[in-house]
Design an enzyme around this catalytic site. Structure first.
Site, PDB file in Angstrom:
ATOM      1  N   GLY A  45      64.105 -53.858 -25.177  1.00 39.62           N
ATOM      2  CA  GLY A  45      64.106 -54.768 -26.395  1.00 39.62           C
ATOM      3  C   GLY A  45      63.303 -56.002 -26.340  1.00 39.62           C
ATOM      4  O   GLY A  45      62.599 -56.076 -25.104  1.00 39.62           O
ATOM      5  N   ASN A  46      64.167 -57.235 -26.605  1.00 36.63           N
ATOM      6  CA  ASN A  46      63.775 -57.971 -26.597  1.00 36.63           C
ATOM      7  C   ASN A  46      64.431 -59.771 -26.704  1.00 36.63           C
ATOM      8  O   ASN A  46      65.640 -59.660 -27.010  1.00 36.63           O
ATOM      9  CB  ASN A  46      62.504 -59.086 -27.396  1.00 36.63           C
ATOM     10  CG  ASN A  46      61.917 -58.490 -28.491  1.00 36.63           C
ATOM     11  OD1 ASN A  46      62.621 -59.416 -29.018  1.00 36.63           O
ATOM     12  ND2 ASN A  46      61.494 -57.895 -29.463  1.00 36.63           N
TER      13      ASN A  46
END
Ligand code: CTP
Length: 399
Positions: A208-209
């Site tokens: 993810g980020n």
């Protein structure tokens, strides 16, 4: 825009209080009715006589008017107001507002007010940077208050840094922008992508980020406020859309975001691609949890995700507007201009991770809008809700 609007101007005890006189004049000139509420310390810096002469109303400071004994109702005042603007807001008042310490008329009025609240801090740079002030400002943001960020420059102490109250003209602009005629997007359908994407590695892990979704959600709210029907295609975030005209489509992966955006694009007038989409996804996500004990270290093979913005750009028909974002760390302008071209965007919103207060997770952002005709507009550091106003102003011009 402010004609006939009821504004409470809250003034605290700081040297920037002299600028509140100019701000008061600007509000009056713009046609607003202004009630000044000043803290006891504020009166040390600027006299109520000046303020009442300009506003045409007695200045309120105490709970009771000394000579008549009549009570100043903070509840009525809170209900009367269309907006409350606290400028300058000192560290002490910000702390009281954040923690509900209602020991003066300004803070009790703040607690009673149901209208939008604008807070323009002004203090010395170290006071502003102190974790206590920052934590209190963070609380105010969580209450939905709009912080008009102080500017950097020479302060009354002759030190140079961030803490100088924003100029009255810019405070007026922020309040006006909030009240601008809101129905200019009526009948329009707008797609907004927001938040991160999660790419599954196994049933418990993902790539993810750090995207919080705050910028995309602020944009969706602003579009809805101006009358648009909004489809907000959102990756996993911890925030909720408020406006009833926002339809939220929850997605997790880039592929799901892609499918949702494509399904809606043909029928929309504009798409604003605010999501931080993973460029790669896992080729073969494990169906069972990958265990620690392995003869060899597991290898995660990646494959490319679709570029949603580029695909929409390729399908764009005349009259549709496509807006992209570019969050960059190096060669900002060159990279942003390249994305603008490659994805057939109408304009790109550049925010640099090198700017303090801009980018992921923050409540503020500092943007440059680069148009496909090559023109460039730079904006100051602002609350993301105010940045959304600037972006949607640019979108409205295009539509
Ligand atoms: N974008 C998208 N789909 C992707 C990647 C990006 O729709 N798979 C959109 C983003 O929402 C943003 C714009 O394209 O509006 C630019 O995103 P960014 O990640 O900066 O660009 P990339 O094309 O992925 O380039 P790079 O990661 O190499 O900087």
């Amino acid at each position: 825009m402010l004609k006939g609007k009821h504004i409470i101007l809250g003034i605290c005890g700081g040297i920037a209080a002299y600028k509140s006189v100019y701000l008061l004049r600007l509000f009056i000139k713009a046609g607003a009715e202004v009630q000044v509420v000043i803290t006891p310390a504020g009166k040390e810096f600027i006299t109520p006589v000046t303020l009442s002469a300009l506003s045409g109303k007695p200045v309120i400071s105490e709970f009771f008017t000394a000579n008549t004994g009549s009570w100043n109702s903070h509840v009525d005042l809170g209900l009367w107001a269309d907006a409350m603007v606290i400028a300058p807001a000192t560290a002490s008042t910000i702390g009281k507002m954040a923690n509900g310490i209602a020991d003066n008329m300004l803070v009790t009025t703040y607690l009673s007010a149901k209208c939008p609240i604008f807070v323009a801090p002004a203090m010395d740079l170290d006071m502003f940077a102190h974790p206590s002030t920052q934590r209190n400002l963070q609380l105010l943001k969580e209450y939905g208050n709009l912080i008009i960020e102080p500017a950097a420059g020479e302060l009354a102490s002759h030190l140079v840094g961030k803490g100088r109250m924003e100029e009255p003209e810019n405070i007026l602009k922020a309040v006006e922008a909030y009240f601008r005629s809101t129905q200019e997007l009526a009948g329009r359908h707008i797609i907004v992508t927001a938040g991160p994407t999660y790419e599954k590695i196994d049933p418990v892990r993902f790539i993810g980020n750090y995207s919080s979704g705050k910028m995309g959600y602020a944009i969706a709210e602003e579009c809805a406020k101006r009358g648009a029907a909004v489809t907000l295609i959102s990756g996993p975030v911890g925030i909720k859309a408020k406006h009833p005209s926002i339809k939220v489509v929850d997605v997790e992966s880039a592929k799901e975001m892609h499918d949702a955006a494509l399904a809606e694009f043909a029928a929309c007038d504009a798409a604003i691609m605010c999501a931080a989409v993973a460029d790669y996804t896992v080729e073969n996500p494990a169906t069972h949890k990958i265990k620690r004990e392995h003869d060899e270290l597991p290898v995660i093979r990646l494959k490319k995700n679709p570029d949603i913005a580029a695909e929409l750009g390729a399908r764009k028909r005349t009259g549709q507007v496509l807006v992209g974002f570019a969050l960059e760390t190096d060669n900002e302008r060159v990279n942003a201009a390249e994305k603008l071209k490659r994805k057939h965007l109408d304009f790109v919103v550049l925010n640099s991770l090198n700017e303090p207060g801009a980018g992921f997770k923050t409540d503020t952002n500092k943007i440059t809008i680069i148009d496909k005709d090559g023109t460039e507009r730079n904006y100051g550091l602002k609350d993301k809700k105010l940045v959304a106003i600037d972006i949607i102003d640019a979108l409205v011009e295009k539509l």
